[in-house]
Motif scaffolding. Structure first.
Motif, PDB file in Angstrom:
ATOM      1  N   ARG A   1      -3.215   4.713   4.297  1.00 51.62           N
ATOM      2  CA  ARG A   1      -3.815   3.390   4.487  1.00 51.62           C
ATOM      3  C   ARG A   1      -2.755   2.392   4.950  1.00 51.62           C
ATOM      4  O   ARG A   1      -3.011   1.535   5.793  1.00 51.62           O
ATOM      5  CB  ARG A   1      -4.451   2.897   3.200  1.00 51.62           C
TER       6      ARG A   1
ATOM      7  N   HIS B   1      -0.321   4.898  -1.262  1.00 50.46           N
ATOM      8  CA  HIS B   1      -1.429   4.935  -0.306  1.00 50.46           C
ATOM      9  C   HIS B   1      -0.829   4.862   1.097  1.00 50.46           C
ATOM     10  O   HIS B   1      -1.106   3.948   1.871  1.00 50.46           O
ATOM     11  CB  HIS B   1      -2.402   3.777  -0.543  1.00 50.46           C
TER      12      HIS B   1
ATOM     13  N   LEU C   1       0.825  -1.211   0.000  1.00 49.00           N
ATOM     14  CA  LEU C   1       0.000   0.000   0.000  1.00 49.00           C
ATOM     15  C   LEU C   1       0.857   1.258   0.000  1.00 49.00           C
ATOM     16  O   LEU C   1       0.586   2.213  -0.741  1.00 49.00           O
ATOM     17  CB  LEU C   1      -0.934   0.000   1.211  1.00 49.00           C
TER      18      LEU C   1
END
Length: 81
Positions: A22, A19, A14
């Motif tokens: 996250r 990201h 991630l």
């Protein structure tokens, strides 16, 4: 230990895909999950999650995991979801 490592690999993917927020949540969740595993598993099954005494390990993992989740939640994402 393998379960925690697998979740950390997911978190790394991630973060690698930009990201990061996250990923930070997943890292924190993995560490909190490690504390639950350390609390519930018997000493012969806990493996490398055992560093010190059970109480110290559970407390340290919880504090670290909650701190990572808190930091990830308070940092502005700068328009990135």
């Amino acid at each position: 230990m393998l379960l925690v490592a697998a979740v950390l690999v997911v978190a790394a993917v991630l973060v690698w895909q930009d990201h990061w927020r996250r990923g930070a949540y997943v890292i924190g969740a993995a560490i909190v999950g490690a504390s639950v595993l350390r609390l519930c598993l018997p000493a012969e099954r806990v493996g490398l999650l055992a560093v010190r005494s059970r109480g110290f390990d559970v407390g340290a993992y919880c504090v670290l995991g909650v701190a990572i989740i808190s930091v990830a939640g308070t940092i502005n994402s700068l328009g990135v979801v």
